[in-house]
Design an enzyme around this catalytic site. Structure first.
Site, PDB file in Angstrom:
ATOM      1  N   GLY A   1       1.033 -24.167  16.791  1.00  0.00           N
ATOM      2  CA  GLY A   1       0.381 -22.934  17.203  1.00  0.00           C
ATOM      3  C   GLY A   1       0.610 -21.864  16.140  1.00  0.00           C
ATOM      4  O   GLY A   1       1.648 -21.855  15.468  1.00  0.00           O
ATOM      5  N   CYS A   2      -0.362 -20.968  15.979  1.00  0.00           N
ATOM      6  CA  CYS A   2      -0.223 -19.964  14.920  1.00  0.00           C
ATOM      7  C   CYS A   2       0.887 -18.974  15.259  1.00  0.00           C
ATOM      8  O   CYS A   2       1.664 -18.584  14.393  1.00  0.00           O
ATOM      9  CB  CYS A   2      -1.546 -19.253  14.663  1.00  0.00           C
ATOM     10  SG  CYS A   2      -2.349 -18.590  16.131  1.00  0.00           S
ATOM     11  N   ASN A   3       0.992 -18.598  16.516  1.00  0.00           N
ATOM     12  CA  ASN A   3       2.094 -17.728  16.928  1.00  0.00           C
ATOM     13  C   ASN A   3       3.425 -18.475  16.828  1.00  0.00           C
ATOM     14  O   ASN A   3       4.444 -17.917  16.402  1.00  0.00           O
ATOM     15  CB  ASN A   3       1.903 -17.259  18.377  1.00  0.00           C
ATOM     16  CG  ASN A   3       0.621 -16.486  18.566  1.00  0.00           C
ATOM     17  OD1 ASN A   3       0.276 -15.643  17.749  1.00  0.00           O
ATOM     18  ND2 ASN A   3      -0.109 -16.783  19.631  1.00  0.00           N
TER      19      ASN A   3
END
Lengths: 342, 342, 342, 342
Positions: free
Chosen positions: A148-150
């Site tokens: 996930g980017c976060n």
């Protein structure tokens, strides 16, 4: 030697970002682009910014002959991805950008994503794609699960600190701000320009964002005991970029030293001088992650701030970095594009 | 073979854009960066987005030993540039990004820029840097004068139409919209975020913008008679990008054919299908210019819309394109970066 | 005395803008809010910025008892509006914000809106809602048709010039730039923040935008002969605001004098000093229209630039201005809110 | 009865915001506007959005005859304000928007603002201007010190919780995001549109922001013991709006109940339903503060998020609210303007 590349889900933002990056990659050639809902269109129809490229038209996934493909990027929506990947040839190298193969425990997957996993055997072999920490596994992997980017942003700020035992594991807060492209090219009222521009708000407050599953899995593994963080994402009126402000209890100098050591030889993770802070504008469009550390006026507290581009280092750039490794190339090949500022 | 490059005026946006582009250029190496007001600082201090690069620190111009320099980009403010360039070695290849050497007639220069030119002998040898139309001259030139960013945009839309005699030369309107980075990194109240965001306005209305001098010079030369256009620039709440909506009296099909022929083999100028229109978001961060043509419901009128990135194709990308030619390299070398969208 | 107000289509941006304005209007009270797709919700659910107001919940249109309503604003989509309005009580005062009743000629309506009008008798009685030019008719009207927001902007710039015979009627160009809220709260890919932010593009190029029907009708009526203008709308990365740059052939001083005379006593239309230009940021959130005039270096040409807020002066503010007249109130009542800058 | 109002520092954003609000205030009349650097200009020259108003021209402060003034807003820069205010008539009612009179302890002032206070006797009489908590004192005050905009936001989220003894006083984190207008109309490179748009970054990290002095003073007073919070401000690419995400250790339901009780009768502070979160876009241009509360998946933790417009509720709206009290008017008079969305 040129590697033949297919991209599934080419009509989304991460698909387009892959094409953008591969456009100047010296040893990759895109041989197939799939987007079921837009099959028959040219990529220039769907993404006019790519019109200068000589690209195959969009097709349906089942029209692709994977025999001529060396590596396949799968940029499909969550849940869709697993159904597609389990039907792909078992020898095909795959980098998946969805959430489908990030979680090692099927029960945890079911709990966060609301249903049984449909491709458990693929899930079992998938390697978590946070390159700097899974480099050797990725080099040998057939299937890599993009993070996930976060989740990537928070991990860059925290993994070395947890590994080095420097911070209170029961009191970690990640206050994260992200641009809107992370939500994809989806038709939702709350993603309209008129709804977002000039505003900012938190969402998924209180421990409900699915990227927490990644934090839990990874931080607990690093710590050797369960770790639960607090995580509040906010939506910014900007297209690209994530900035995570991480509050930890620990000595700021030790925190800085730990991160500096961890990333000393990393090409893409850049430590700022102590006391300086990153900005999303300084990593836009690039595969770099900038990290700053400051102490607080309250002794024993430190603030770590990490910034990266959600579409590049947070997904498609990371995917390409992993693909380089899987294909035996230099990890940085085609990825040294400088950030676009202003 | 690696070409040694110096950049004067490296602390401005066009200087930073040159560094960004050269960062992935395979045969250029930056050996000197000058910025008198910030001499002694590192480039990372001034432009944190470039911190991953191994760059020389900023120095004053007179600290540079030009003996070791193959080509010098001069990204200094207007008027400053001429004073500096006339003192540089006469054998040094130079691409100037200022307005100082764009106008061939010293009287016209004095009229638009408010004073006598201080380096007339350099002005006499300078070649106008609109690559697609001065390619052979540029290849042989020692000193190339980069065009105005607005001037480039308007010329891409109009030069072939004037050359082919297709439009009424006394009735041309260029309604242009530009992002704010064209105004540079200067401390002006009207460039503050709070002044510009969410707004739009025209400026230099009625024939007072200095880029008109370039339009006059170039269009008159192409037509073989004096040509004066109407030109209204507007400031957009965006950082990069110019879009010029050009109203001409002429047959839309002929207009489209003329432009299509002119740019058929051009790597950076892209014609859209007839009736489609470009957007600044589709050329952002790249050296491409997109052009669309539409007819009007009123017969005999056509609308030509051209879009390019003011910092790239409108200045620093153009400069690098010209430098490639002057150094005997492929014109496109290092410039095929795809636009950054979203 | 308090006027009882109903708003149909309260879940759209113009509906919300009506509520915002009426919130501080001293003699209007909202007694019914309808939005068929969101019936049952509170206005705070749909528009949290209105949560401080004591408002009726959203209902379906047919749940409203119009006996207790003095005036009804109809902010429904085009085509929907006519079907609803023809069923409303024939004595109810109505201000319609859709395009349904703007065109007097049913054939012209059919041509531009693609079908026969469904409420011809209402169309026959409707008064065109450009207040400054139809004030007396509006005061006496039962049904007023709000103008297009672009159409209003262009008319403020041009009507006096045409009426005074000052400009070439065969050579008028309206190059217009508009914020995104004019497109409404509709789920379209091209209205997403990630698609629009930092970009600008033209649309409906070449004489296809429906507001041309209003320009044709009104300008021809003023001129007493057919008038066709060129009109190119562009979408700006901003939420509110329209700026129209209008190119005319005529004497700039005469143009300025004509507009100054026309608007000398108008409370909402403000002439800037000659040679100054308006900005959308200076009318944001208000019912004001700012107009600037400049001459060109080419004699006999003038540029008129008009700016207004599409949601206020371009639709809901105009609607309230008209409602004030229809209800016997001061035209400016509740509408003197100053623009919000920055 | 009409109150005669003077505004000192009328050429800044908070000065302009005062004029905007007073424009529709029923019992205030602006009789003097001072801005030393722009004396002689009209307000329309400096702020074209206010051109419809009949306002006095800008003068120097010492040109004002304060005998005819009932109340003076002082919107001057920090430090300048104290020098001016100590020379004003001792009977003049004053609302100061600077930081000069916020801190009760001269030593604390000297420590945070870098020098001795120059008007200690005024400082001694000044009342802290957080209306909801100092209402009675403000009603009786001659000199009211407007709060910091960030300081106001954090206090709305936290004061009731501290007063009710519900949270751990040693573990409070305020992660705050603010629009750029809070920095004023000052010529700084880091406030340029090209520097800020599409980006976000933290500043004054680690306990160095001056608004911490207000937090310390106020929270310690409420708690009856020293309280130090962590506070990290971030700059958003937006003009207006502050959103503070506050992490506390305490029971979320009790937190929600405490805040709901505290603000039950407050006209401007609005509690959202439990679990909902505010957005800056929903308070823009208004005097409202929206507050949301959520629990966390980790028991015993709560997240309180408060949003307000820094120029309105955070400064000029608050100042007007206080002026209403000081002049014996309804506290809400002229301040019920609804937020401007989109």
């Amino acid at each position: 030697m040129t590697h033949k590349i297919a991209i599934l889900g080419a009509s989304g933002y991460t698909g387009a970002e892959l094409v953008r990056l591969i456009a100047t990659h010296p040893t990759m050639e895109i041989v197939a682009l799939a987007a079921n809902s837009k099959a028959g269109l040219s990529m220039a129809d769907v993404f006019p910014h790519l019109r200068h490229l000589d690209l195959p038209d969009l097709v349906k996934i089942d029209e692709i002959d994977f025999a001529g493909v060396d590596l396949c990027f799968c940029a499909l929506p969550h849940a869709t991805s697993q159904a597609v990947i389990k039907e792909l040839p078992k020898t095909l190298k795959i980098v998946d950008l969805s959430a489908d193969f990030r979680l090692r425990d099927p029960e945890v997957y079911a709990q966060w994503y609301g249903g049984q996993h449909d491709a458990l055997e693929c899930q079992a072999e998938a390697v978590y794609g946070l390159t700097e920490f899974y480099r050797d596994d990725i080099r040998a992997a057939r299937l890599v699960a993009g993070t996930g980017c976060n989740a990537a942003t928070g991990q860059y700020a925290l993994r070395p600190l947890i590994a080095d035992g420097l911070i209170d594991l029961d009191d970690i807060i990640i206050d994260l701000k992200t641009g809107v492209s992370g939500a994809g090219r989806s038709l939702k009222e709350n993603l309209l320009h008129a709804e977002l521009s000039e505003g900012a708000h938190a969402y998924a407050v209180g421990g409900t964002h699915r990227h927490l599953a990644e934090f839990d899995q990874e931080f607990s593994a690093v710590a050797g005991r369960p770790v639960k963080v607090q995580f509040t994402p906010h939506l910014l009126p900007a297209n690209r970029g994530i900035i995570a402000t991480v509050y930890v209890k620990g000595d700021a100098d030790a925190v800085y030293k730990s991160l500096s050591n961890a990333y000393a030889d990393e090409p893409f993770v850049q430590m700022l001088p102590f006391g300086q802070q990153p900005s999303t504008r300084h990593i836009r469009g690039s595969n770099f992650c900038h990290i700053g550390v400051s102490g607080d006026r309250i002794p024993g507290r430190a603030i770590v701030i990490a910034a990266l581009d959600n579409l590049t280092k947070g997904s498609s750039g990371q995917a390409l970095q992993n693909a380089n490794l899987m294909l035996g190339e230099e990890e940085t090949l085609g990825l040294m594009l400088a950030p676009v500022f202003p």
